[in-house]
Write a protein that holds these residues in place. Sequence first.
Motif, PDB file in Angstrom:
ATOM      1  N   VAL A  53      -1.203  -1.549  -2.213  1.00  0.00           N
ATOM      2  CA  VAL A  53      -2.492  -0.855  -2.147  1.00  0.00           C
ATOM      3  C   VAL A  53      -2.337   0.583  -2.620  1.00  0.00           C
ATOM      4  O   VAL A  53      -3.146   1.089  -3.404  1.00  0.00           O
ATOM      5  N   VAL A  54      -1.283   1.238  -2.166  1.00  0.00           N
ATOM      6  CA  VAL A  54      -1.024   2.625  -2.569  1.00  0.00           C
ATOM      7  C   VAL A  54      -0.795   2.698  -4.075  1.00  0.00           C
ATOM      8  O   VAL A  54      -1.384   3.534  -4.764  1.00  0.00           O
ATOM      9  N   ASP A  55       0.047   1.814  -4.584  1.00  0.00           N
ATOM     10  CA  ASP A  55       0.369   1.830  -6.015  1.00  0.00           C
ATOM     11  C   ASP A  55      -0.858   1.578  -6.876  1.00  0.00           C
ATOM     12  O   ASP A  55      -1.061   2.258  -7.885  1.00  0.00           O
ATOM     13  N   GLU A  56      -1.681   0.606  -6.474  1.00  0.00           N
ATOM     14  CA  GLU A  56      -2.877   0.299  -7.259  1.00  0.00           C
ATOM     15  C   GLU A  56      -3.879   1.454  -7.216  1.00  0.00           C
ATOM     16  O   GLU A  56      -4.530   1.755  -8.210  1.00  0.00           O
ATOM     17  N   ALA A  84      -4.954  10.333  -4.955  1.00  0.00           N
ATOM     18  CA  ALA A  84      -4.526   9.296  -4.020  1.00  0.00           C
ATOM     19  C   ALA A  84      -4.246   9.881  -2.642  1.00  0.00           C
ATOM     20  O   ALA A  84      -4.451   9.223  -1.628  1.00  0.00           O
ATOM     21  N   GLU A  85      -3.799  11.135  -2.598  1.00  0.00           N
ATOM     22  CA  GLU A  85      -3.479  11.759  -1.322  1.00  0.00           C
ATOM     23  C   GLU A  85      -4.726  12.001  -0.463  1.00  0.00           C
ATOM     24  O   GLU A  85      -4.654  12.040   0.755  1.00  0.00           O
ATOM     25  N   THR A  86      -5.878  12.184  -1.102  1.00  0.00           N
ATOM     26  CA  THR A  86      -7.107  12.448  -0.355  1.00  0.00           C
ATOM     27  C   THR A  86      -7.888  11.173  -0.052  1.00  0.00           C
ATOM     28  O   THR A  86      -8.880  11.221   0.660  1.00  0.00           O
ATOM     29  N   ASN A  87      -7.438  10.057  -0.549  1.00  0.00           N
ATOM     30  CA  ASN A  87      -8.108   8.782  -0.336  1.00  0.00           C
ATOM     31  C   ASN A  87      -7.766   8.272   1.079  1.00  0.00           C
ATOM     32  O   ASN A  87      -6.594   8.107   1.412  1.00  0.00           O
ATOM     33  N   PRO A  88      -8.767   8.001   1.918  1.00  0.00           N
ATOM     34  CA  PRO A  88      -8.486   7.545   3.284  1.00  0.00           C
ATOM     35  C   PRO A  88      -7.767   6.192   3.336  1.00  0.00           C
ATOM     36  O   PRO A  88      -6.944   5.963   4.225  1.00  0.00           O
ATOM     37  N   CYS A 111      -0.254   4.552   3.923  1.00  0.00           N
ATOM     38  CA  CYS A 111       0.997   5.307   4.056  1.00  0.00           C
ATOM     39  C   CYS A 111       1.441   5.401   5.517  1.00  0.00           C
ATOM     40  O   CYS A 111       2.629   5.261   5.820  1.00  0.00           O
ATOM     41  N   ALA A 112       0.494   5.609   6.408  1.00  0.00           N
ATOM     42  CA  ALA A 112       0.820   5.646   7.833  1.00  0.00           C
ATOM     43  C   ALA A 112       1.330   4.286   8.295  1.00  0.00           C
ATOM     44  O   ALA A 112       2.292   4.198   9.073  1.00  0.00           O
TER      45      ALA A 112
END
Length: 81
Positions: free
Chosen positions: A32-35, A47-51, A57-58
């Motif tokens: 999910v993170v990679d996509e 991507a860092e601001t995307n909830p 990541c958590a």
Amino acid sequence: MTEELQKRVRVIHDLERAIRLWELLRDNAQRVVDETEAFPKKPEGSAETNPTVAKACAYIETCNASILATKERIDKLARGD
């Protein structure tokens, strides 16, 4: 094999199976993170601001911590502690 040893082997086997499941779940969250990083929906966002990415990541961190704790428990059982 003694009954105590058989019990430890069964527990170790179950813990190893749990690790494989956590690894699959972690890899799914990583996908999910990679996509999201590869195809951001908003050009101004990151991507860092995307909830969704933040939650993934958590979750990845939680899975990694669980995997490490389980591996430590397996090592203790294998040593007979």
